[in-house]
Design a protein around this motif. Structure first.
Motif, PDB file in Angstrom:
ATOM      1  N   SER A 113       0.845  -1.185   0.000  1.00 28.20           N
ATOM      2  CA  SER A 113       0.000   0.000   0.000  1.00 28.20           C
ATOM      3  C   SER A 113       0.884   1.240   0.000  1.00 28.20           C
ATOM      4  O   SER A 113       2.027   1.214   0.443  1.00 28.20           O
ATOM      5  N   ALA A 114       0.349   2.340  -0.521  1.00 27.51           N
ATOM      6  CA  ALA A 114       1.150   3.542  -0.716  1.00 27.51           C
ATOM      7  C   ALA A 114       0.278   4.777  -0.579  1.00 27.51           C
ATOM      8  O   ALA A 114      -0.938   4.734  -0.772  1.00 27.51           O
ATOM      9  N   GLY A 115       0.940   5.891  -0.238  1.00 31.45           N
ATOM     10  CA  GLY A 115       0.258   7.170  -0.157  1.00 31.45           C
ATOM     11  C   GLY A 115       0.387   7.942  -1.459  1.00 31.45           C
ATOM     12  O   GLY A 115       1.422   7.878  -2.126  1.00 31.45           O
ATOM     13  N   GLN A 116      -0.638   8.664  -1.792  1.00 27.09           N
ATOM     14  CA  GLN A 116      -0.657   9.444  -3.036  1.00 27.09           C
ATOM     15  C   GLN A 116       0.215  10.694  -2.906  1.00 27.09           C
ATOM     16  O   GLN A 116       0.090  11.453  -1.952  1.00 27.09           O
ATOM     17  N   SER A 122      -8.471   8.620  -8.337  1.00 30.66           N
ATOM     18  CA  SER A 122      -8.985   8.620  -6.969  1.00 30.66           C
ATOM     19  C   SER A 122      -8.656   7.287  -6.320  1.00 30.66           C
ATOM     20  O   SER A 122      -9.014   6.233  -6.868  1.00 30.66           O
ATOM     21  N   PRO A 123      -7.968   7.289  -5.175  1.00 32.89           N
ATOM     22  CA  PRO A 123      -7.641   6.024  -4.525  1.00 32.89           C
ATOM     23  C   PRO A 123      -8.902   5.224  -4.218  1.00 32.89           C
ATOM     24  O   PRO A 123      -9.953   5.819  -3.943  1.00 32.89           O
ATOM     25  N   MET A 228      -2.200   9.945   3.016  1.00 34.28           N
ATOM     26  CA  MET A 228      -1.414  10.099   4.252  1.00 34.28           C
ATOM     27  C   MET A 228      -2.251  10.621   5.412  1.00 34.28           C
ATOM     28  O   MET A 228      -1.801  11.436   6.233  1.00 34.28           O
ATOM     29  N   GLY A 229      -3.506  10.178   5.461  1.00 30.74           N
ATOM     30  CA  GLY A 229      -4.366  10.509   6.587  1.00 30.74           C
ATOM     31  C   GLY A 229      -4.829  11.942   6.630  1.00 30.74           C
ATOM     32  O   GLY A 229      -5.266  12.417   7.680  1.00 30.74           O
ATOM     33  N   ASP A 234      -9.803   7.754   5.312  1.00 27.12           N
ATOM     34  CA  ASP A 234      -8.667   7.461   4.442  1.00 27.12           C
ATOM     35  C   ASP A 234      -8.263   5.992   4.618  1.00 27.12           C
ATOM     36  O   ASP A 234      -8.799   5.286   5.473  1.00 27.12           O
ATOM     37  N   PHE A 235      -7.363   5.516   3.810  1.00 30.60           N
ATOM     38  CA  PHE A 235      -6.816   4.156   3.880  1.00 30.60           C
ATOM     39  C   PHE A 235      -7.855   3.083   3.561  1.00 30.60           C
ATOM     40  O   PHE A 235      -7.745   1.952   4.032  1.00 30.60           O
ATOM     41  N   GLU A 236      -8.819   3.416   2.731  1.00 28.32           N
ATOM     42  CA  GLU A 236      -9.818   2.433   2.327  1.00 28.32           C
ATOM     43  C   GLU A 236      -9.360   1.755   1.035  1.00 28.32           C
ATOM     44  O   GLU A 236      -9.109   2.408   0.028  1.00 28.32           O
TER      45      GLU A 236
END
Length: 263
Positions: A113-116, A122-123, A228-229, A234-236
């Motif tokens: 998993s990674a942050g944009q 769109s994640p 990144m929160g 987030d993190f879905e």
């Protein structure tokens, strides 16, 4: 000289080798030598491993002697592949990669998993990492200082073609590999963005440096799931923690690279 760069000669052989660790682990655990599957997967988040175990698809590989991880096997693209969960971060990922390749692995896939950083949709969505900004320590033990760890362009091209044929939604681009996810400052994010980096993760640069140094075949995929929160909810990853889509991506990659893994 900066200590992380001191006494580094990537061309010099290491005194401590993975084969020696595996030999002693097998002796202590009374395990026979057994080759792992030709294709193995690193699953740092552990979501795929947990899903496979929960649904009865995973089987423990009892001959895996590693002190720090468990290896499961499951059927993917008509073949048996191995998977190791929760090997998070560059040092851990390369520690496990070294042992996998010393145990018969011929192709390693990493799905993290990674942050944009630079939006490419769109994640959640997936990025085939073609190069990774080296902001960690492990890669400097395998390769001379440079900005990026580079993927094998032949592997990337082959995988991208296969994924497009199957109409799977992927992006190709660079990532930023960091050892310190909770030190992703505004300045560091802006610097990565200015380089066109798509996502931030914790393993790819080191895995690519290891691959280039050893001739191992490695391909890294980022599952961009968050900003990144910086927002609520987030993190879905999507349904079932995104495992169905992740397995479709992994299956297409495994099919496209099966011949290479067997060579």
């Amino acid at each position: 000289m900066i200590p992380i760069l001191a006494n580094k000669d990537p061309s010099a052989p290491s005194v401590f080798r993975p084969a020696a660790l595996l030999r002693e682990a097998r002796r202590q655990k009374d395990l026979a030598t057994a080759d792992v599957p030709a294709i193995c997967i690193l699953d740092p988040d552990g979501d795929v491993v947990r899903h496979l175990r929960r649904t009865g698809q995973a089987r423990p590989f009892d001959g895996w002697p590693c002190y720090h991880t468990a290896l499961d096997t499951f059927a993917l693209a008509g073949q048996t592949v191995g998977i190791v969960g929760c090997a998070v971060g560059a040092p851990f990922a390369v520690l496990v990669a070294e042992q996998l390749f010393a145990s018969g692995c011929r192709l390693l896939l990493s799905l993290t998993s990674a942050g944009q950083i630079t939006p490419a949709g769109s994640p959640p969505y997936f990025v085939i990492i073609d190069r990774a900004l080296r902001d960690e320590g492990t890669s400097y033990h395998y390769a001379a200082p440079s900005d990026y760890g580079e993927a094998d362009p032949h592997l990337v091209a082959r995988v991208v073609e296969a994924l497009k044929r199957k109409h799977l939604n992927i992006v190709v681009g660079s990532s930023w590999t960091t050892d310190a996810p909770f030190r992703e400052t505004a300045e560091a994010i802006a610097a990565a963005h200015s380089k066109g980096v798509l996502a931030v993760e914790m393993e790819a640069a080191a895995l690519y440096a290891f691959a280039c140094a050893t001739g191992a075949r490695v391909l890294c995929v980022a599952h961009v799931t968050n900003v990144m929160g910086q927002m609520e909810r987030d993190f879905e990853k999507g349904h079932a923690d995104g495992t169905a889509e992740a397995l479709r991506i992994l299956e297409a990659i495994a099919q496209s690279l099966e011949a290479i893994a067997q060579s």
